[in-house]
Write a protein that holds these residues in place. Sequence first.
Motif, short mmCIF file in Angstrom:
data_model
loop_
_atom_site.label_atom_id
_atom_site.label_comp_id
_atom_site.label_asym_id
_atom_site.label_seq_id
_atom_site.Cartn_x
_atom_site.Cartn_y
_atom_site.Cartn_z
N UNK A 133 14.64 69.31 31.87
CA UNK A 133 15.01 68.87 30.67
C UNK A 133 14.20 67.76 30.07
N UNK A 134 14.31 67.54 28.49
CA UNK A 134 13.53 66.61 27.84
C UNK A 134 13.71 65.19 28.41
N UNK A 135 12.70 64.45 28.75
CA UNK A 135 12.50 63.10 29.28
C UNK A 135 12.83 63.01 30.68
N UNK A 136 12.75 64.04 31.27
CA UNK A 136 13.19 63.97 32.97
C UNK A 136 12.04 63.51 33.70
N UNK A 137 10.77 63.91 33.31
CA UNK A 137 9.45 63.67 33.76
C UNK A 137 9.42 62.13 33.84
N UNK A 138 9.67 61.44 32.61
CA UNK A 138 9.50 60.17 32.40
C UNK A 138 10.45 59.33 33.22
#
Length: 416
Positions: A133-138
């Motif tokens: 999901x978007x932003x999960x890496x950060x």
Amino acid sequence: MKLVDHFQYGLNSPICLTWELTYACNLACVHCLSSSGRRDPRELTTAEAKGVIDELQRMQVFYVNIGGGEPTVRPDFWELLDYAVGHDVGVKFSTNGIKLDEKRARQLAAADYVDVQISLDGATAEINDHVRGPGSFATAIRALENLAAAGFGQPKISVVMTRQNVDQLDEFATIADRFGAQLRITRLRPSGRGADVWDELHPTAAQQRQLYDWLVAHGDKVLTGDSFFHLSAYGEALPGLNLCGAGRVVCLIDPVGDVYACPFAIHENFLAGNVRSPGGFEQVWRQSELFTQLRQPQTGGACRSCGFYDSCQGGCMAAKFFTGLPLDGPDPECVRGFGEQALAARDADTLVPRSDVDHSRSAPRNSRGPVPVQIGMPDRADGPQVRPDRACETSPLAGMPGDASDSRLRVPVAGG
């Protein structure tokens, strides 16, 4: 009798108990094995959860793997963590990092018998975020930064291996080194929402060999649990538990107290009981009919005819079940190629089981589109070459209903 032989016939207490505290989750990972998202209103109360911890203490279970869902979004998570540690039950919990701010990181660094696993399925945001999901890496990197700043000793970075991230193994190791962490890699199973993306995401045969060679070279520094014992048929046994421990040394407690033989097999066929029943978890672990059956001597079925059976033990029960293959046949990712043959032998009448437990907040397969292969990776043509595999002395599929030599025949399905 060797220690591993004791494991095959079961222990008085599990050595690796997975406990999913909640199905609630802020993410909607496409490969989520428990199809998490929404909280189940029937989940164990704080008092009931503490009662389970009391049982684990009496059974001398040394630690529990806590997951979800996202366990830290449960309001009483930190209370239950402290209660477990205070009752001599160590806690290893997996998290996407959403609640690990600087304050919580300092709290964890000051605690004893607590380990933290940060989930990261890509060494770059491009690969990770298409799966998680978007932003999960950060979010995951920020959690690792907070743990490092707080002085937390050697957190784990937990990676589910996919077709898109096998080439990133060295990069994952670099990230782990950067944060003083240890890399932990696990196998993608076709369970939960993972069933919808398994064909797209599971590593190719060449990547299986690539993964095996990497583990042979680096396995002493990497945790794998019992995820990759099917790769041992390549030759050298990998570090870790090289057998299926379902119902023997491992099991799962889900958020509503149901006890399953395997964390990757949330299906009524593998449901042994519930901790709310008379006798609680101890009764289920020591006397349930299912676990008693799993602890009986195993024949090996069709795979016994393969000269590599002693190495791979027939592979993963959950992977077979959720691809519609018989439990006494080859693993769908059998490195000798027999699983691929068995999959090809399925026809339109083959029943492929699905779990009836689904707490997804959206459709099982989201609309993010195909997961991209990492851009800019070097051509592996000049790298390590995949050695041709030596064929088994006898195919484990020979003579079976559904023998790949006759793809018209139906592969029998365990329990179906």
